[in-house]
Motif scaffolding. Structure first.
Motif, PDB file in Angstrom:
ATOM      1  N   GLN A  13      -5.524  84.898  49.529  1.00 22.98           N
ATOM      2  CA  GLN A  13      -6.271  84.688  48.283  1.00 22.98           C
ATOM      3  C   GLN A  13      -5.317  84.504  47.102  1.00 22.98           C
ATOM      4  O   GLN A  13      -4.119  84.382  47.268  1.00 22.98           O
ATOM      5  CB  GLN A  13      -7.219  85.854  48.051  1.00 22.98           C
ATOM      6  N   CYS A  14      -5.899  84.506  45.892  1.00 19.99           N
ATOM      7  CA  CYS A  14      -5.133  84.212  44.688  1.00 19.99           C
ATOM      8  C   CYS A  14      -4.244  85.390  44.311  1.00 19.99           C
ATOM      9  O   CYS A  14      -4.643  86.229  43.505  1.00 19.99           O
ATOM     10  CB  CYS A  14      -6.083  83.941  43.542  1.00 19.99           C
ATOM     11  N   GLY A 124     -15.714  82.160  38.906  1.00 22.73           N
ATOM     12  CA  GLY A 124     -14.298  81.869  38.682  1.00 22.73           C
ATOM     13  C   GLY A 124     -13.479  83.064  38.232  1.00 22.73           C
ATOM     14  O   GLY A 124     -13.926  84.209  38.237  1.00 22.73           O
ATOM     15  N   CYS A 125     -12.297  82.714  37.763  1.00 21.93           N
ATOM     16  CA  CYS A 125     -11.197  83.664  37.625  1.00 21.93           C
ATOM     17  C   CYS A 125     -11.183  84.337  36.253  1.00 21.93           C
ATOM     18  O   CYS A 125     -11.959  84.013  35.370  1.00 21.93           O
ATOM     19  CB  CYS A 125      -9.889  82.886  37.740  1.00 21.93           C
ATOM     20  N   CYS A 155     -14.263  86.710  40.623  1.00 22.11           N
ATOM     21  CA  CYS A 155     -13.703  87.658  39.666  1.00 22.11           C
ATOM     22  C   CYS A 155     -14.593  87.780  38.432  1.00 22.11           C
ATOM     23  O   CYS A 155     -14.686  88.845  37.829  1.00 22.11           O
ATOM     24  CB  CYS A 155     -12.287  87.233  39.288  1.00 22.11           C
ATOM     25  N   CYS A 196     -15.812  84.266  45.379  1.00 16.83           N
ATOM     26  CA  CYS A 196     -15.857  82.887  44.872  1.00 16.83           C
ATOM     27  C   CYS A 196     -16.000  81.870  46.004  1.00 16.83           C
ATOM     28  O   CYS A 196     -16.437  80.755  45.762  1.00 16.83           O
ATOM     29  CB  CYS A 196     -14.691  82.584  43.958  1.00 16.83           C
ATOM     30  N   TYR A 232      -8.288  79.808  36.245  1.00 20.98           N
ATOM     31  CA  TYR A 232      -6.848  79.499  36.288  1.00 20.98           C
ATOM     32  C   TYR A 232      -6.466  78.806  37.595  1.00 20.98           C
ATOM     33  O   TYR A 232      -5.513  78.046  37.645  1.00 20.98           O
ATOM     34  CB  TYR A 232      -5.980  80.774  36.132  1.00 20.98           C
ATOM     35  N   SER A 233      -7.261  79.047  38.681  1.00 19.41           N
ATOM     36  CA  SER A 233      -6.757  78.728  40.018  1.00 19.41           C
ATOM     37  C   SER A 233      -7.124  77.321  40.484  1.00 19.41           C
ATOM     38  O   SER A 233      -8.192  76.801  40.151  1.00 19.41           O
ATOM     39  CB  SER A 233      -7.344  79.765  40.979  1.00 19.41           C
ATOM     40  N   LYS A 235      -7.936  76.700  43.359  1.00 18.23           N
ATOM     41  CA  LYS A 235      -9.100  76.890  44.230  1.00 18.23           C
ATOM     42  C   LYS A 235     -10.394  76.724  43.415  1.00 18.23           C
ATOM     43  O   LYS A 235     -11.358  76.121  43.879  1.00 18.23           O
ATOM     44  CB  LYS A 235      -9.055  78.282  44.874  1.00 18.23           C
TER      45      LYS A 235
HETATM   46  S1  SF4 Z   1     -10.206  81.499  42.638  1.00 21.37           S
HETATM   47 FE1  SF4 Z   1     -10.448  82.658  40.773  1.00 21.37          FE
HETATM   48  S2  SF4 Z   1     -12.407  83.720  41.086  1.00 21.37           S
HETATM   49 FE2  SF4 Z   1     -11.689  83.105  43.079  1.00 21.37          FE
HETATM   50  S3  SF4 Z   1     -10.558  84.904  43.850  1.00 21.37           S
HETATM   51 FE3  SF4 Z   1      -9.095  83.454  42.888  1.00 21.37          FE
HETATM   52  S4  SF4 Z   1      -8.899  84.287  40.809  1.00 21.37           S
HETATM   53 FE4  SF4 Z   1     -10.782  85.136  41.625  1.00 21.37          FE
END
Ligand code: SF4
Length: 326
Positions: A13-14, A124-125, A155, A196, A232-233, A235
């Motif tokens: 993951q991120c 999202g993040c 998140c 997410c 931010y990501s 993904k």
């Molecule tokens: S993509 Fe964004 S929302 Fe999904 S786990 Fe990563 S940081 Fe969290």
């Protein structure tokens, strides 16, 4: 940073490489478990599906052994906030219609009558360049006030949960129409749909709403929108693209657009995709501007569906319901 995390396990993951530096400031053992996600300085225990039990035992033993190495001050915040999670599309159907008449009909009726104006997926993040949760919580608060049902993942969902917005009591902060529905059904005005990668569940819900009838022929007809106010990501970007390709418009907030320096690409992902898929991908930095764009989008869709005027409540008989399914 509590000083009580004896081991932290990450996969693909991120997670930033810098996490090891933070872990080192404490006694925390950082463990990677996937060949594609190694971190310099972290311990690697390869996760093998056929050996999962043994892998888990090894990690737990490491954490227990590490307990004695706790050092410095321990800080455990006392603030706690309960949440109600687990709103899959199956469960929402069940909540709306019960075991024998599970259906999205009550939600569609509420949108058609205007008690619920639309649906916003806030996902999202968090982003280190924005104040943590600020954009997310602003939009959650303002949208439920305006009778927009909010569904959340990732998140962003944890942000709303921390602020207490994922419990039924929060319906008192919702507008009168949304509150009426939440009270009748017994759900919070902000629904937690998962991580997410569960954004696909949101598209399943939108598909079910379309299939239920009365709100157009395609996801792009619905008064619905996706938002990642502190993304931010990469993904998150990928998820946004498949949402737009499915007909759901998306707005990303906080930091600027990564393609903003190209007029041509910006035109392609906004007007170009709108022509092709009925949905667009916008980057809007300020939270107030995002809110205005969301409300405008919802009202435009309601107008196109002919449900922008206040309607009298009609009790549908079976004949009328069958008509809707045609
Ligand atoms: S993509 Fe964004 S929302 Fe999904 S786990 Fe990563 S940081 Fe969290």
């Amino acid at each position: 940073m509590t000083g009580v995390v004896d081991a932290m396990v990450v996969d693909v993951q991120c997670v930033f490489q810098g996490l090891e530096g933070v872990a080192k400031d404490y006694h925390t053992e950082l463990i990677t478990t996937n060949e594609r996600m190694r971190i310099t300085g972290a311990r690697h225990i390869q996760f093998e599906e056929h050996n999962a039990d043994e892998n888990a035992r090894e990690i737990i033993k490491l954490a227990i052994d590490n307990f004695t190495k706790r050092r410095g001050e321990i800080y455990i915040p006392q603030h706690k906030s309960p949440l109600v999670a687990g709103f899959s599309h199956e469960y929402i159907r069940y909540m709306l219609g019960g075991r024998f008449r599970a259906s999205f009909r009550p939600l569609n009726d509420a949108i058609i009558s205007g008690r619920i104006q639309g649906v916003a997926a806030i996902v999202g993040c968090n982003n280190p360049r924005t104040v943590h949760d600020e954009n997310i919580m602003y939009l959650v608060r303002e949208l439920i006030k305006k009778d927009v049902l909010v569904v959340m993942t990732g998140c962003a969902a944890i942000g709303a949960a921390k602020h207490g917005y994922m419990q039924p009591e929060m319906m008192e902060h919702a507008g009168p129409g949304l509150r009426e529905i939440c009270e009748a059904v017994g759900i919070p005005p902000v629904l937690h749909l998962g991580s997410c990668v569960d954004n696909s569940r949101i598209l399943t819900i939108l598909t079910e709403i379309v299939e239920e009838g009365g709100l157009g022929e395609d996801i792009s007809d619905l008064p619905a929108i996706g938002l990642a106010p502190e993304w931010y990501s990469e993904k998150a970007l990928t998820i946004a693209v498949y949402a737009v390709a499915s007909g759901a418009s998306v707005i990303f907030g906080g930091v600027g657009s990564p393609v903003g320096s190209s007029e041509e690409v910006t035109r392609l992902i906004t007007e170009g995709w709108e022509e092709k898929f009925g949905a667009r991908f916008d980057f809007i930095s300020k939270k107030e501007d995002i809110l205005a764009a969301v409300l405008d989008h919802i009202q435009k869709k309601r107008k196109a569906l002919g449900i922008d005027k206040k309607q009298e409540r009609i009790l549908f008989d079976m004949e009328m319901r069958r008509e809707l399914r045609v």
